[in-house]
Design a protein around this motif. Structure first.
Motif, short mmCIF file in Angstrom:
data_model
loop_
_atom_site.label_atom_id
_atom_site.label_comp_id
_atom_site.label_asym_id
_atom_site.label_seq_id
_atom_site.Cartn_x
_atom_site.Cartn_y
_atom_site.Cartn_z
N ARG A 218 0.82 -1.22 0.00
CA ARG A 218 0.00 0.00 0.00
C ARG A 218 0.85 1.27 0.00
O ARG A 218 0.32 2.37 0.04
CB ARG A 218 -0.92 -0.01 1.22
CG ARG A 218 -1.91 -1.16 1.23
CD ARG A 218 -2.68 -1.21 2.54
NE ARG A 218 -3.46 0.00 2.74
CZ ARG A 218 -4.03 0.34 3.90
NH1 ARG A 218 -3.89 -0.45 4.95
NH2 ARG A 218 -4.73 1.44 4.01
N GLU A 219 2.17 1.11 -0.03
CA GLU A 219 3.11 2.24 -0.06
C GLU A 219 2.86 3.19 1.11
O GLU A 219 2.85 4.42 0.96
CB GLU A 219 3.02 2.98 -1.39
CG GLU A 219 3.40 2.12 -2.59
CD GLU A 219 3.38 2.89 -3.89
OE1 GLU A 219 2.57 3.83 -4.03
OE2 GLU A 219 4.20 2.58 -4.77
N LEU A 220 2.67 2.62 2.29
CA LEU A 220 2.34 3.44 3.45
C LEU A 220 3.52 4.29 3.92
O LEU A 220 3.32 5.40 4.41
CB LEU A 220 1.84 2.55 4.60
CG LEU A 220 0.48 1.89 4.39
CD1 LEU A 220 0.05 1.15 5.65
CD2 LEU A 220 -0.58 2.91 3.99
N ARG A 221 4.75 3.79 3.78
CA ARG A 221 5.89 4.61 4.20
C ARG A 221 5.92 5.93 3.43
O ARG A 221 6.14 7.00 4.00
CB ARG A 221 7.20 3.86 3.95
CG ARG A 221 7.42 2.62 4.78
CD ARG A 221 8.73 1.94 4.37
NE ARG A 221 8.74 0.55 4.74
CZ ARG A 221 9.19 0.09 5.90
NH1 ARG A 221 9.65 0.95 6.79
NH2 ARG A 221 9.18 -1.20 6.18
N LEU A 222 5.71 5.84 2.11
CA LEU A 222 5.70 7.04 1.27
C LEU A 222 4.56 7.97 1.67
O LEU A 222 4.75 9.19 1.78
CB LEU A 222 5.56 6.64 -0.20
CG LEU A 222 5.55 7.78 -1.22
CD1 LEU A 222 6.87 8.55 -1.17
CD2 LEU A 222 5.31 7.23 -2.62
N LEU A 223 3.38 7.39 1.92
CA LEU A 223 2.23 8.20 2.34
C LEU A 223 2.50 8.89 3.66
O LEU A 223 2.27 10.10 3.80
CB LEU A 223 0.99 7.30 2.45
CG LEU A 223 -0.29 7.97 2.97
CD1 LEU A 223 -0.77 9.04 2.01
CD2 LEU A 223 -1.39 6.93 3.19
N PHE A 224 3.00 8.14 4.66
CA PHE A 224 3.28 8.73 5.97
C PHE A 224 4.32 9.84 5.85
O PHE A 224 4.17 10.91 6.44
CB PHE A 224 3.80 7.66 6.94
CG PHE A 224 2.80 6.58 7.28
CD1 PHE A 224 1.44 6.77 7.06
CD2 PHE A 224 3.23 5.37 7.81
CE1 PHE A 224 0.53 5.76 7.37
CE2 PHE A 224 2.33 4.37 8.13
CZ PHE A 224 0.97 4.56 7.90
N GLY A 225 5.37 9.59 5.08
CA GLY A 225 6.43 10.59 4.94
C GLY A 225 5.94 11.87 4.29
O GLY A 225 6.25 12.97 4.76
N GLN A 226 5.15 11.73 3.23
CA GLN A 226 4.66 12.92 2.52
C GLN A 226 3.71 13.73 3.39
O GLN A 226 3.79 14.96 3.43
CB GLN A 226 3.97 12.50 1.22
CG GLN A 226 3.50 13.69 0.38
CD GLN A 226 4.63 14.62 0.02
OE1 GLN A 226 5.60 14.22 -0.58
NE2 GLN A 226 4.51 15.90 0.39
N VAL A 227 2.83 13.05 4.10
CA VAL A 227 1.87 13.76 4.95
C VAL A 227 2.59 14.47 6.09
O VAL A 227 2.26 15.61 6.44
CB VAL A 227 0.79 12.80 5.47
CG1 VAL A 227 -0.05 13.46 6.56
CG2 VAL A 227 -0.12 12.35 4.33
N SER A 228 3.59 13.81 6.68
CA SER A 228 4.36 14.48 7.74
C SER A 228 5.05 15.73 7.21
O SER A 228 5.09 16.77 7.88
CB SER A 228 5.39 13.51 8.33
OG SER A 228 4.78 12.63 9.24
N VAL A 229 5.61 15.64 6.01
CA VAL A 229 6.24 16.82 5.40
C VAL A 229 5.22 17.94 5.25
O VAL A 229 5.49 19.11 5.58
CB VAL A 229 6.86 16.46 4.03
CG1 VAL A 229 7.23 17.73 3.26
CG2 VAL A 229 8.09 15.58 4.22
N ASP A 230 4.00 17.61 4.76
CA ASP A 230 2.96 18.62 4.58
C ASP A 230 2.55 19.24 5.91
O ASP A 230 2.31 20.45 6.00
CB ASP A 230 1.73 17.99 3.91
CG ASP A 230 1.99 17.61 2.46
OD1 ASP A 230 2.91 18.19 1.86
OD2 ASP A 230 1.27 16.73 1.94
N LEU A 231 2.47 18.41 6.95
CA LEU A 231 2.01 18.90 8.25
C LEU A 231 3.09 19.69 8.99
O LEU A 231 2.77 20.46 9.91
CB LEU A 231 1.54 17.73 9.11
CG LEU A 231 0.27 17.01 8.62
CD1 LEU A 231 0.02 15.76 9.44
CD2 LEU A 231 -0.94 17.94 8.70
N LEU A 232 4.35 19.50 8.63
CA LEU A 232 5.44 20.18 9.33
C LEU A 232 5.93 21.42 8.59
O LEU A 232 6.88 22.07 9.03
CB LEU A 232 6.61 19.21 9.53
CG LEU A 232 6.33 18.06 10.50
CD1 LEU A 232 7.49 17.08 10.50
CD2 LEU A 232 6.08 18.58 11.91
#
Length: 725
Positions: A218-232
């Motif tokens: 599900r490519e969750l690592r990529l999803l988590f990383g991108q969302v964290s970047v957006d939120l930070l």
């Protein structure tokens, strides 16, 4: 049969197990990080929301008479001393501290405590009813702080919700087997473990591996990383936040409703469905893996209603997003391994469906229309996706068992087109719906006003319900009608589900040139006449695709009792529109009319009972006139100056407007319209928006707009090259 879970038979051991567990640790850490980042962003927005809610609550309490404290305490609170001291409202007590109250003669500790407890109880109840409304024309520090905080969440988009949901589920699934697999990190511990203990550890390691592999798929690592970047990311500037709110106000209000718990009444948002049906719908979890848009609560419920009830009519009032709800239902089924879907719609909205599916989901849109429709249909049967076809094209396609494909869902837009079962289009639709488990009819026409029409539609979906639908249900009112037909019908009105300051809902209505349109357009291009190119879509009214769509929009607005303003730069276009719509149209408001006469037309339009249409030249009605009686704005063509469109829409979308304003911009594909949008889009959007919010830009729009002459020459030359290539 119960499927067995992972066993330790093929679990990695030794170094491979230790590396797997370390990898799983990192994955859980990433999941927890995105949850923490999201929680901080939400807390920041909630903190910014508090002073605005406090202000609204204070305003409400200031209007509540002091006597209400006696009602709350069932007469146990003596108010005489407070009244003698000059207290008249609950708000005055709420703003007073315990010590100050006790200084009032006749007010002891018990009375002060009871009074404050009662005011807190009332304030708590009031807080559940108030909603923050943001006025773009009256910014203040508190509202700006809220928009800056919300901007971070809006920018993260639907991926933020998808990431937090996945992260929470992953942590729940992965942490227990990670703990149980801890002995596998040590060769010594595994060496001295008993057989049973060793088997349990290896089973836990196997569970960890399954979870890690599923996350990788599900490519969750990529999803988590991108969302964290957006939120930070750093906070937006004040101007950027306000500009973004203007462009995406519905997304901001959706977040506000979630945070303040002051969304629409649940019964209204669920269309006043009986408890049993509503509970069944709520129990269905919508899979948004293939969605690219955040749904509002009522939209999610609508998609789930279609899925849970399987064969239904979604009759939401125009502007509430029936299309996106249908796409959400298709996306859910696609996540459940359905591969083929069919959408049937009028030709006038086929392009819009194609664009919406691509923009709002990861689903594949396959237009099955025109001379190549049989080839496109064959491709759809082979590769899947969402086949998009028209009522007139559908009957030429093989249906039912002859097709060889059973769609996961058939969606019929503007379903009132098939109310007569004897027509060719109705028979063609029935050929598909009769062999499909899930069918969704979409119509903005209120069915309680057309009971016979509804009975005809529901007979195609749920024939067992048709005999129970009687004319008396419609006469009894919309709520009684909806309860009677609840298993197959869901309708929500704007006033029921949009509690905020009316949002601006903008829709680009893309049309394909008819043969007559194309002929007129080619003539204008060959002549190098830019203005004729812009209005060529209306040159042949009898075959005009844009005019046909405009009439459809006006008809739907009339069905819902909404007022419409139609803007065009060209008087002859407005004359054509007026002739097509017939009697009862106000205007046109034009530059040749004295200002007093223009205002008289606008006033008469606003005073008209129910639905009405006002025609206006955009350069005449776009400035100085307030048209907040209208909640539907139709732009006949895009404008060279973006500020002109903005000013025109602002005539309706302003304080005093009590409904969501829907803006429909009519556009012709592969034409001057598309070229204009492409060229104007090359300009920096944010710069334009900043300028638009400045007093200088409002007074002198030419300062930021493209030169008319330069744009016209560029487009004429591009179109001449394209059409002669």
């Amino acid at each position: 049969m119960t499927q067995a879970g992972p066993t330790g038979a093929d679990a990695p051991t030794g170094r491979a197990a230790r590396e797997l567990l370390e990898d799983a640790d990192r994955l859980v850490t990433t999941a927890r990080a995105v949850l923490d980042d999201h929680a901080r962003a939400v807390d920041s927005a909630r903190t910014a929301l508090v002073p605005l809610l406090d202000s609204l609550v204070g305003r409400e309490l200031a209007a509540i008479p002091l006597a209400r404290l006696g009602d709350v305490t069932e007469g146990r609170l003596r108010l005489g001393a407070l009244e003698q001291a000059g207290y008249r409202t609950v708000g005055q007590v709420h703003d007073t501290g315990r010590y100050e109250l006790r200084q009032i003669p006749g007010v002891g500790a018990q009375t002060a405590d009871r009074a404050l407890a009662a005011t807190r109880q009332i304030a708590h109840a009031v807080r559940d009813t108030v909603a923050v409304r943001i006025d773009v024309d009256a910014s203040d520090a508190a509202t700006t702080a809220l928009l800056i905080a919300l901007h971070r969440l809006v920018e993260a988009g639907p991926d933020a919700r998808r990431a937090t949901t996945a992260a929470r589920r992953l942590a729940t699934e992965l942490e227990p087997p990670l703990a149980a697999a801890a002995p596998a990190r040590s060769r010594l511990r595994m060496l001295f473990a008993g057989r049973a203990a060793r088997a349990q550890v290896l089973a836990a390691v196997a569970s960890v591996r399954c979870a890690v592999e599923a996350a990788a798929t599900r490519e969750l690592r990529l999803l988590f990383g991108q969302v964290s970047v957006d939120l930070l990311r750093g906070p937006a500037s004040e101007a950027e936040a306000w500009v973004d709110f203007e462009l995406r106000s519905a997304e901001y209000y959706s977040l506000l409703a979630e945070m303040s718990a002051a969304g629409p009444d649940r019964d209204a948002a669920e269309g006043f469905l009986p408890a049993g049906i509503a509970d069944r719908v709520r129990g269905l979890r919508l899979d948004d893996t293939h969605l690219r848009v955040s749904l509002r609560g009522y939209q999610s419920f609508g998609a789930r209603f279609a899925l849970a009830q399987k064969r239904v009519i979604l009759g939401d009032e125009m502007g509430l997003g029936k299309t996106v709800q249908a796409i959400a239902a298709l996306a859910h089924l696609a996540a459940r391994d359905e591969t083929h879907f069919l959408v049937v719609c009028p030709a006038s909205v086929l392009i819009n469906w194609s664009r919406e599916i691509r923009a709002r989901s990861t689903l594949r849109a396959v237009p099955v229309h025109g001379p190549e429709r049989l080839d496109a249909f064959a491709e759809w049967r082979e590769k899947g996706g969402v086949a998009l076809t028209t009522f007139d094209a559908l009957y030429t396609l093989p249906a039912g068992p002859a097709c060889g494909v059973r769609p996961g869902m058939v969606v019929v837009d503007e379903a009132h087109f098939v109310k007569n079962p004897a027509t060719r289009r109705s028979r063609a639709v029935t050929g598909w719906t009769g062999h499909t488990e899930r069918v969704l009819f979409l119509t903005g026409t209120p069915m309680e006003n057309r009971v016979e029409e509804f009975r005809s539609l529901v007979r195609q979906l749920r024939p067992e319900l048709a005999p129970s639908v009687t004319t008396t249900h419609g006469i009894a009112g919309s709520h009684a009608f909806r309860r009677a037909v609840a298993p197959a019908y869901l309708r929500r009105n704007q006033e029921d589900v949009l509690s905020e300051l009316p949002a601006l809902v903008q829709a680009d209505e893309w049309e394909e040139f008819s043969a007559g349109d194309l002929e007129a357009y080619r003539e204008a291009v060959a002549a190098g006449h830019f203005m004729r190119m812009r209005r060529a879509a209306y040159a042949r009214p009898e075959t005009s695709a844009k005019l046909n769509r405009l009439c459809e929009l006006v008809t739907e607005a009339a069905d819902n009792g909404l007022k419409v303003v139609v803007f065009s730069y060209f008087r002859d276009v407005l004359r054509t529109v007026g002739e097509a719509l017939g009697d009862g149209v106000f205007g046109p408001v034009s530059g040749s009319l004295p200002a007093a006469r223009r205002q008289e037309l606008v006033d008469a339009f606003g005073a008209a009972d129910g639905h009405a249409v006002l025609l206006s030249q955009i350069q005449a009605g776009g400035v100085g006139l307030n048209m907040q009686a209208a909640s539907v704005v139709i732009l006949c063509e895009p404008q060279i100056k973006p500020t002109m469109e903005h000013q025109a829409v602002a005539r309706a979308h302003r304080m005093g407007q009590i409904r969501t304003v829907q803006v429909h911009r009519l556009l012709a594909a592969d034409s001057v319209d598309q070229r204009m949008l492409e060229i104007l889009a090359r300009k920096d959007r944010l710069f334009d928006a900043y300028a638009r919010r400045s007093d200088v830009a409002e007074a002198t729009p030419d300062a930021v707009d493209v030169s008319d002459g330069a744009l016209a020459r560029l487009i004429v030359e591009e179109e001449q090259r394209r059409l002669t290539a």
